[in-house]
Design a protein around this motif. Structure first.
Motif, PDB file in Angstrom:
ATOM      1  N   ILE A  39       0.859  -1.183   0.000  1.00 10.34           N
ATOM      2  CA  ILE A  39       0.000   0.000   0.000  1.00 10.34           C
ATOM      3  C   ILE A  39       0.894   1.231   0.000  1.00 10.34           C
ATOM      4  O   ILE A  39       1.619   1.492   0.957  1.00 10.34           O
ATOM      5  CB  ILE A  39      -0.952  -0.010   1.205  1.00 10.34           C
ATOM      6  N   ASP A  40       0.873   1.973  -1.110  1.00  6.58           N
ATOM      7  CA  ASP A  40       1.720   3.149  -1.245  1.00  6.58           C
ATOM      8  C   ASP A  40       1.168   4.359  -0.492  1.00  6.58           C
ATOM      9  O   ASP A  40       1.921   5.135   0.080  1.00  6.58           O
ATOM     10  CB  ASP A  40       1.891   3.506  -2.723  1.00  6.58           C
ATOM     11  N   LYS A  41      -0.170   4.509  -0.504  1.00  7.67           N
ATOM     12  CA  LYS A  41      -0.757   5.710   0.085  1.00  7.67           C
ATOM     13  C   LYS A  41      -2.168   5.421   0.577  1.00  7.67           C
ATOM     14  O   LYS A  41      -2.955   4.800  -0.132  1.00  7.67           O
ATOM     15  CB  LYS A  41      -0.801   6.808  -0.974  1.00  7.67           C
ATOM     16  N   VAL A  42      -2.471   5.849   1.801  1.00  5.84           N
ATOM     17  CA  VAL A  42      -3.833   5.810   2.312  1.00  5.84           C
ATOM     18  C   VAL A  42      -4.424   7.193   2.055  1.00  5.84           C
ATOM     19  O   VAL A  42      -3.945   8.188   2.583  1.00  5.84           O
ATOM     20  CB  VAL A  42      -3.889   5.464   3.812  1.00  5.84           C
ATOM     21  N   ILE A  43      -5.428   7.252   1.216  1.00  6.12           N
ATOM     22  CA  ILE A  43      -6.016   8.533   0.814  1.00  6.12           C
ATOM     23  C   ILE A  43      -7.057   9.002   1.827  1.00  6.12           C
ATOM     24  O   ILE A  43      -7.045  10.155   2.257  1.00  6.12           O
ATOM     25  CB  ILE A  43      -6.635   8.422  -0.596  1.00  6.12           C
ATOM     26  N   VAL A  44      -7.966   8.107   2.200  1.00 11.95           N
ATOM     27  CA  VAL A  44      -9.044   8.451   3.137  1.00 11.95           C
ATOM     28  C   VAL A  44      -9.219   7.312   4.130  1.00 11.95           C
ATOM     29  O   VAL A  44      -9.156   6.139   3.756  1.00 11.95           O
ATOM     30  CB  VAL A  44     -10.383   8.674   2.380  1.00 11.95           C
ATOM     31  N   LYS A  45      -9.429   7.668   5.390  1.00  8.61           N
ATOM     32  CA  LYS A  45      -9.764   6.691   6.429  1.00  8.61           C
ATOM     33  C   LYS A  45     -11.040   7.183   7.096  1.00  8.61           C
ATOM     34  O   LYS A  45     -11.107   8.326   7.552  1.00  8.61           O
ATOM     35  CB  LYS A  45      -8.645   6.586   7.455  1.00  8.61           C
ATOM     36  N   GLU A  46     -12.062   6.322   7.124  1.00  6.72           N
ATOM     37  CA  GLU A  46     -13.321   6.700   7.744  1.00  6.72           C
ATOM     38  C   GLU A  46     -13.961   5.482   8.404  1.00  6.72           C
ATOM     39  O   GLU A  46     -13.573   4.353   8.130  1.00  6.72           O
ATOM     40  CB  GLU A  46     -14.273   7.332   6.726  1.00  6.72           C
ATOM     41  N   THR A  47     -14.935   5.725   9.259  1.00 12.92           N
ATOM     42  CA  THR A  47     -15.653   4.660   9.950  1.00 12.92           C
ATOM     43  C   THR A  47     -17.065   4.594   9.409  1.00 12.92           C
ATOM     44  O   THR A  47     -17.693   5.623   9.155  1.00 12.92           O
ATOM     45  CB  THR A  47     -15.692   4.935  11.463  1.00 12.92           C
ATOM     46  N   GLU A  48     -17.557   3.354   9.208  1.00 13.65           N
ATOM     47  CA  GLU A  48     -18.934   3.181   8.762  1.00 13.65           C
ATOM     48  C   GLU A  48     -19.569   2.047   9.548  1.00 13.65           C
ATOM     49  O   GLU A  48     -18.876   1.190  10.100  1.00 13.65           O
ATOM     50  CB  GLU A  48     -19.009   2.895   7.258  1.00 13.65           C
ATOM     51  N   LYS A  49     -20.887   2.050   9.571  1.00  8.02           N
ATOM     52  CA  LYS A  49     -21.633   0.991  10.230  1.00  8.02           C
ATOM     53  C   LYS A  49     -22.447   0.293   9.151  1.00  8.02           C
ATOM     54  O   LYS A  49     -23.286   0.911   8.496  1.00  8.02           O
ATOM     55  CB  LYS A  49     -22.535   1.569  11.310  1.00  8.02           C
ATOM     56  N   PHE A  50     -22.165  -0.998   8.935  1.00  7.26           N
ATOM     57  CA  PHE A  50     -22.845  -1.767   7.891  1.00  7.26           C
ATOM     58  C   PHE A  50     -23.497  -2.983   8.533  1.00  7.26           C
ATOM     59  O   PHE A  50     -22.805  -3.825   9.105  1.00  7.26           O
ATOM     60  CB  PHE A  50     -21.848  -2.197   6.810  1.00  7.26           C
ATOM     61  N   ALA A  51     -24.818  -3.059   8.477  1.00  2.00           N
ATOM     62  CA  ALA A  51     -25.599  -4.155   9.059  1.00  2.00           C
ATOM     63  C   ALA A  51     -25.259  -4.352  10.544  1.00  2.00           C
ATOM     64  O   ALA A  51     -25.153  -5.475  11.021  1.00  2.00           O
ATOM     65  CB  ALA A  51     -25.382  -5.446   8.277  1.00  2.00           C
ATOM     66  N   GLY A  52     -25.049  -3.263  11.258  1.00  2.00           N
ATOM     67  CA  GLY A  52     -24.751  -3.321  12.678  1.00  2.00           C
ATOM     68  C   GLY A  52     -23.289  -3.541  13.022  1.00  2.00           C
ATOM     69  O   GLY A  52     -22.918  -3.530  14.182  1.00  2.00           O
ATOM     70  N   ASN A  53     -22.442  -3.774  12.002  1.00  2.00           N
ATOM     71  CA  ASN A  53     -21.015  -3.993  12.231  1.00  2.00           C
ATOM     72  C   ASN A  53     -20.249  -2.705  11.968  1.00  2.00           C
ATOM     73  O   ASN A  53     -20.392  -2.107  10.909  1.00  2.00           O
ATOM     74  CB  ASN A  53     -20.474  -5.081  11.303  1.00  2.00           C
ATOM     75  N   VAL A  54     -19.409  -2.316  12.923  1.00  2.36           N
ATOM     76  CA  VAL A  54     -18.580  -1.126  12.760  1.00  2.36           C
ATOM     77  C   VAL A  54     -17.337  -1.517  11.978  1.00  2.36           C
ATOM     78  O   VAL A  54     -16.659  -2.487  12.318  1.00  2.36           O
ATOM     79  CB  VAL A  54     -18.201  -0.518  14.121  1.00  2.36           C
ATOM     80  N   MET A  55     -17.055  -0.782  10.904  1.00  6.22           N
ATOM     81  CA  MET A  55     -15.898  -1.059  10.055  1.00  6.22           C
ATOM     82  C   MET A  55     -15.105   0.216   9.826  1.00  6.22           C
ATOM     83  O   MET A  55     -15.676   1.297   9.732  1.00  6.22           O
ATOM     84  CB  MET A  55     -16.338  -1.608   8.702  1.00  6.22           C
ATOM     85  N   VAL A  56     -13.788   0.055   9.759  1.00  2.67           N
ATOM     86  CA  VAL A  56     -12.913   1.158   9.376  1.00  2.67           C
ATOM     87  C   VAL A  56     -12.615   0.958   7.892  1.00  2.67           C
ATOM     88  O   VAL A  56     -12.151  -0.108   7.478  1.00  2.67           O
ATOM     89  CB  VAL A  56     -11.611   1.159  10.201  1.00  2.67           C
ATOM     90  N   VAL A  57     -12.909   1.973   7.096  1.00  2.00           N
ATOM     91  CA  VAL A  57     -12.756   1.892   5.642  1.00  2.00           C
ATOM     92  C   VAL A  57     -11.539   2.716   5.226  1.00  2.00           C
ATOM     93  O   VAL A  57     -11.408   3.879   5.605  1.00  2.00           O
ATOM     94  CB  VAL A  57     -14.024   2.416   4.925  1.00  2.00           C
ATOM     95  N   TYR A  58     -10.664   2.094   4.460  1.00  3.85           N
ATOM     96  CA  TYR A  58      -9.461   2.750   3.950  1.00  3.85           C
ATOM     97  C   TYR A  58      -9.541   2.806   2.431  1.00  3.85           C
ATOM     98  O   TYR A  58      -9.694   1.767   1.787  1.00  3.85           O
ATOM     99  CB  TYR A  58      -8.204   1.968   4.332  1.00  3.85           C
ATOM    100  N   GLN A  59      -9.461   4.007   1.862  1.00  2.00           N
ATOM    101  CA  GLN A  59      -9.331   4.146   0.418  1.00  2.00           C
ATOM    102  C   GLN A  59      -7.848   4.359   0.153  1.00  2.00           C
ATOM    103  O   GLN A  59      -7.248   5.291   0.680  1.00  2.00           O
ATOM    104  CB  GLN A  59     -10.167   5.312  -0.087  1.00  2.00           C
ATOM    105  N   CYS A  60      -7.274   3.459  -0.659  1.00  4.74           N
ATOM    106  CA  CYS A  60      -5.827   3.418  -0.823  1.00  4.74           C
ATOM    107  C   CYS A  60      -5.428   3.476  -2.293  1.00  4.74           C
ATOM    108  O   CYS A  60      -6.252   3.328  -3.183  1.00  4.74           O
ATOM    109  CB  CYS A  60      -5.271   2.130  -0.212  1.00  4.74           C
ATOM    110  N   GLN A  61      -4.120   3.641  -2.489  1.00  6.56           N
ATOM    111  CA  GLN A  61      -3.535   3.700  -3.834  1.00  6.56           C
ATOM    112  C   GLN A  61      -2.251   2.881  -3.827  1.00  6.56           C
ATOM    113  O   GLN A  61      -1.472   2.940  -2.883  1.00  6.56           O
ATOM    114  CB  GLN A  61      -3.234   5.151  -4.168  1.00  6.56           C
ATOM    115  N   SER A  62      -2.066   2.092  -4.890  1.00  9.72           N
ATOM    116  CA  SER A  62      -0.853   1.280  -5.027  1.00  9.72           C
ATOM    117  C   SER A  62      -0.480   1.140  -6.496  1.00  9.72           C
ATOM    118  O   SER A  62      -1.330   1.291  -7.378  1.00  9.72           O
ATOM    119  CB  SER A  62      -1.061  -0.120  -4.454  1.00  9.72           C
ATOM    120  N   LEU A  63       0.769   0.791  -6.708  1.00  8.10           N
ATOM    121  CA  LEU A  63       1.253   0.477  -8.048  1.00  8.10           C
ATOM    122  C   LEU A  63       1.144  -1.038  -8.219  1.00  8.10           C
ATOM    123  O   LEU A  63       1.872  -1.799  -7.588  1.00  8.10           O
ATOM    124  CB  LEU A  63       2.703   0.931  -8.206  1.00  8.10           C
TER     125      LEU A  63
END
Length: 87
Positions: A39-63
């Motif tokens: 993983i070259d770069k983490v662009i965005v890190k956010e938290t979401e709740k999906f079907a009652g499960n808390v998840m940390v979402v990472y939008q990333c960039q790689s070569l």
């Protein structure tokens, strides 16, 4: 981006504040050999709740295969599992 929702093996580090940062992961799609993605770069890190499960979402960039690709990985807090969600 294509939705995969594929379980992956992750290497990450956690700082002293408890913030998780993914560094590289290993995945296998269908019958292809295992592929390691740095993983070259983490662009965005956010938290979401999906079907009652808390998840940390990472939008990333790689070569990947000499092409810069964007992808989204998720970390499910209740099960401690990593998922390659979109690529």
């Amino acid at each position: 981006m294509k939705v995969l929702s594929l379980p992956i093996e992750m290497i990450s580090y956690t700082d002293k504040k408890g913030s998780i940062r993914p560094t590289r992961f290993r995945m296998q799609i269908d019958d292809e050999p295992m592929q390691v993605i740095k993983i070259d770069k983490v662009i965005v890190k956010e938290t979401e709740k999906f079907a009652g499960n808390v998840m940390v979402v990472y939008q990333c960039q790689s070569l990947i295969e000499n092409v810069i690709k964007l992808f989204e990985i998720k970390y499910e807090l209740s099960t401690c599992k990593w998922i390659l969600f979109k690529i």
